[in-house]
Each structure stands twice: as structure tokens, then as C-alpha cells.
Design an enzyme around this catalytic site. Structure first.
Site, PDB file in Angstrom:
ATOM      1  N   PRO A  67       0.744  -1.210   0.053  1.00 33.48           N
ATOM      2  CA  PRO A  67       0.123  -0.120   0.048  1.00 33.48           C
ATOM      3  C   PRO A  67       0.874   1.183  -0.107  1.00 33.48           C
ATOM      4  O   PRO A  67       1.677   1.430   0.901  1.00 33.48           O
ATOM      5  CB  PRO A  67      -0.820  -0.183   1.368  1.00 33.48           C
ATOM      6  CG  PRO A  67      -0.276  -1.301   1.964  1.00 33.48           C
ATOM      7  CD  PRO A  67       0.879  -1.931   1.211  1.00 33.48           C
ATOM      8  N   GLU A  68       0.527   2.280  -1.022  1.00 34.46           N
ATOM      9  CA  GLU A  68       1.094   3.545  -0.857  1.00 34.46           C
ATOM     10  C   GLU A  68       0.054   4.469  -0.972  1.00 34.46           C
ATOM     11  O   GLU A  68      -1.069   4.022  -0.504  1.00 34.46           O
ATOM     12  CB  GLU A  68       2.012   3.531  -2.335  1.00 34.46           C
ATOM     13  CG  GLU A  68       2.905   2.588  -2.647  1.00 34.46           C
ATOM     14  CD  GLU A  68       3.734   2.870  -3.871  1.00 34.46           C
ATOM     15  OE1 GLU A  68       3.995   3.885  -4.294  1.00 34.46           O
ATOM     16  OE2 GLU A  68       4.002   1.706  -4.648  1.00 34.46           O
ATOM     17  N   HIS A 101      -4.442 -15.513   8.249  1.00 34.82           N
ATOM     18  CA  HIS A 101      -3.267 -14.235   8.459  1.00 34.82           C
ATOM     19  C   HIS A 101      -4.067 -13.082   9.421  1.00 34.82           C
ATOM     20  O   HIS A 101      -3.569 -11.906   9.037  1.00 34.82           O
ATOM     21  CB  HIS A 101      -2.509 -13.719   7.288  1.00 34.82           C
ATOM     22  CG  HIS A 101      -2.061 -14.830   6.681  1.00 34.82           C
ATOM     23  ND1 HIS A 101      -1.127 -16.032   6.925  1.00 34.82           N
ATOM     24  CD2 HIS A 101      -2.140 -15.281   5.372  1.00 34.82           C
ATOM     25  CE1 HIS A 101      -1.060 -16.571   6.078  1.00 34.82           C
ATOM     26  NE2 HIS A 101      -1.447 -16.402   4.972  1.00 34.82           N
ATOM     27  N   ARG A 138       2.627 -11.090   6.045  1.00 35.12           N
ATOM     28  CA  ARG A 138       4.084 -10.920   6.418  1.00 35.12           C
ATOM     29  C   ARG A 138       4.513 -10.454   7.550  1.00 35.12           C
ATOM     30  O   ARG A 138       5.200 -10.325   8.275  1.00 35.12           O
ATOM     31  CB  ARG A 138       4.816 -10.360   5.195  1.00 35.12           C
ATOM     32  CG  ARG A 138       4.808 -10.935   4.206  1.00 35.12           C
ATOM     33  CD  ARG A 138       5.571 -10.069   2.772  1.00 35.12           C
ATOM     34  NE  ARG A 138       6.923 -10.217   3.129  1.00 35.12           N
ATOM     35  CZ  ARG A 138       7.708  -9.348   2.199  1.00 35.12           C
ATOM     36  NH1 ARG A 138       7.089  -8.951   0.847  1.00 35.12           N
ATOM     37  NH2 ARG A 138       9.011  -9.362   2.296  1.00 35.12           N
ATOM     38  N   ARG A 162      21.554  17.680  -2.294  1.00 35.91           N
ATOM     39  CA  ARG A 162      21.419  15.950  -2.169  1.00 35.91           C
ATOM     40  C   ARG A 162      22.060  15.432  -3.420  1.00 35.91           C
ATOM     41  O   ARG A 162      21.545  15.670  -4.406  1.00 35.91           O
ATOM     42  CB  ARG A 162      19.873  15.714  -2.031  1.00 35.91           C
ATOM     43  CG  ARG A 162      19.502  16.149  -0.542  1.00 35.91           C
ATOM     44  CD  ARG A 162      18.290  15.226   0.058  1.00 35.91           C
ATOM     45  NE  ARG A 162      18.718  13.897   0.162  1.00 35.91           N
ATOM     46  CZ  ARG A 162      17.796  13.122   0.575  1.00 35.91           C
ATOM     47  NH1 ARG A 162      16.605  13.458   1.141  1.00 35.91           N
ATOM     48  NH2 ARG A 162      17.826  11.494   0.495  1.00 35.91           N
TER      49      ARG A 162
END
Length: 269
Positions: free
Chosen positions: A2-3, A90, A108, A150
Site C-alpha cells: 500500500p502506497e 493471517h 508477512r 542532495r
DNA sequence: CGGTAGACCTGACCGC
DNA sequence: TGCGGTCAGGTCTACC
């Protein structure tokens, strides 16, 4: 998985289901989920609270409670929520409310839950997150300021949640393709014009993904169980070797910033 | 300061 | 069918 678009889609689903409802009980079945580890204490602390709203900051979900607490979920790679129905494989947590059972599932077990006072949780998030990409306050000038000096790649910089909050591997690659910027470009060298193009491309891909209900790869789905469809609209992610949608040349793949990265060496410079 | 590998977990998929 | 290797949407830590 998920973003930002997936987390925002989940937020909307949870907001519909939870806001205004009282949490009767919480059951946690994963000793790793709660940070710092005390599942029983968190279960007791949340029981009896009413959810006043469900928010999001970057990829973090915030359950605001009438007790002054905020419960903060991060789904990491494989976390998702489902409502009612049967117990799922899960399943790591249940919110039993006066109206529904909300199930948190995470194969996970990378996902996390932290509970604390509203102000404490919000300042914790603010300390690690940059601006929201869909808010007007984030623009090319702000982006260039955060990239100034950067030497890292633009790919790594956009994955850095302190630069901008909510992008992950998929949407960084899609946005760089949309902006015509190669992933190895040095972040600090981005011109204002290119930064403007990048901001536009980030917003376009995130907006399209939100309109598509997010991307469903293997685990993610919306709270009501339906799939997102953004995965059908990826132009580069997962398409190494396939023709670029713009120029037809084969898309290239390499590991950049530790992540599989796909781009067009012709369209992205 | 900055960068990259490794760790955290489990499942899916591929080749043999 | 089974085994081993590889890969996965994220973030944190250790180390150069």
C-alpha cells in the site's frame, strides 16, 4: 503494497464503517503487531472508545478516538482490512464495534500498531514525514528546497518519506516516467521546470490511482473486498522489456535505491 | 552527512 | 509433486 492511494482508499472504507461507532472489544493475535509490544494493554486501552474520525498521514492510518487517544496503523507491504464475514487467513487483529467486526490481515506481519495520546502520535508522524503530495502546500519550490544539496538519485529521494509523504516504489516509477525524468538523475540538480513537471506527474498518477480504487497486486483490496484497478494502468511498473507507451522502445529495469526500477531510457533523461 | 546491504516475515512463482 | 531459489507494495538498523 500500500502506497498513498491504497492507504487513502482503505481510510475511506474504514471511515464509513468505524466513525461514530463504539469499539466494544479488540482482539490482537500477533505478538509483533503492537509497538512497543503489549497487546493486552492495547486491547484494554482501546475497548470502550468511540471512533471520531479515520485519518491518514502519508502511508499511516489514524483512528481518532474520543478518549484522546489515536491508534496508528502502518500496513507496510501486505496489511489490509476487511469487514464482517468469516475469519480470514493471517488475521492479526479484530475491532469488534457496536455494528461491525473490522479485521486486520497481514501475511508477512510487517505491519504495526501504535496507540498514544493524539498530540504524541501526531508529532511522532510529523517528525518522520514530509508534506502531503496532494496538498497545495507541496509545490516545485518546496520540492527543490527539500532536494537542495542532495547527491542521491531522484528515485531514492522520492522514496524518502521526509521529502514527500506517501510515495512508494510503484508510484515513484510511474511519476518519473510521466515527468520524463530518469531515475538516476541527481536529486539536487533538478531544474525548476523539471521539478514542476515532477510535481504535476506525481499528482496525476496519485489522482488516477485514487479514482481507480488503488492497485491490487496480490494482497491489497478495498475494505469492502473489491479490487482496485490501477494495476491495469501502470505504464512502467512491472513492465520491464515491454514497449514504452510513448516511444515503443523496450523499458529497461535495474536496481536503484535498493528497489527494482523500470524506466524508458529514451523518454526519461 | 550519505549510501547501500541486511533484517524483518510469508507466499507466489519459476525452473528443474 | 517437491525442492530450492527469487521476488514482493515498506521501513529501520548496522556498517562503509
Amino acid at each position: 503494497m500500500p502506497e498513498l492511494p491504497e492507504v487513502e482508499t482503505v481510510r475511506r472504507g474504514l471511515d464509513d464503517i468505524l466513525t461514530g461507532h463504539r469499539i466494544e472489544a479488540v482482539h490482537i493475535d500477533d505478538s509483533r503487531l503492537v509497538q512497543p509490544r503489549s497487546s493486552r494493554a492495547v486491547e484494554r486501552r482501546l475497548a470502550g472508545a468511540t471512533v471520531t474520525s479515520v485519518g491518514r498521514r502519508g502511508k499511516w492510518l489514524l483512528l481518532e478516538l474520543d478518549t484522546g487517544d489515536t491508534a496508528v496503523h502502518h500496513l507496510r507491504m501486505t496489511g489490509s482490512f476487511a469487514v464482517d464475514g468469516e475469519t480470514l487467513p493471517h488475521e492479526r487483529l479484530q475491532y469488534v464495534t457496536d455494528a461491525h467486526i473490522v479485521r486486520y490481515v497481514d501475511p508477512r506481519r510487517f505491519g504495526t500498531l501504535e496507540v498514544g495520546k493524539h498530540a504524541v502520535m501526531h508529532s511522532m508522524l510529523d517528525s518522520k514525514l514530509g508534506p502531503e503530495p496532494l496538498e497545495a502546500a507541496w509545490d516545485a519550490t518546496v520540492l527543490r528546497t527539500s532536494l537542495r544539496g542532495r547527491s542521491t538519485t531522484i528515485k531514492a529521494a522520492l522514496l524518502d518519506q521526509r521529502v514527500v509523504a506517501g510515495l512508494g516504489n510503484i508510484y515513484v516509477d510511474e511519476a518519473l516516467h510521466g515527468a520524463g525524468i530518469a531515475p538516476r538523475v541527481r536529486a539536487g540538480t533538478l531544474s525548476l521546470v523539471r521539478a514542476e513537471r515532477l510535481v504535476v506527474a506525481v499528482r496525476e498518477v496519485l489522482t488516477l490511482a485514487l479514482d481507480s480504487g488503488g492497485s491490487t497486486l496480490s494482497d491489497y483490496r478495498q475494505v469492502d473486498g473489491t479490487f482496485g484497478s490501477m494495476q491495469d494502468r501502470f505504464l512502467v511498473y512491472g513492465r520491464a522489456g515491454e514497449p514504452c507507451a510513448h516511444c515503443g522502445r523496450a523499458l529497461r529495469s535495474a536496481t536503484i535505491a535498493g528497489r527494482t526500477t523500470v524506466w524508458c531510457t529514451h523518454c526519461q533523461r
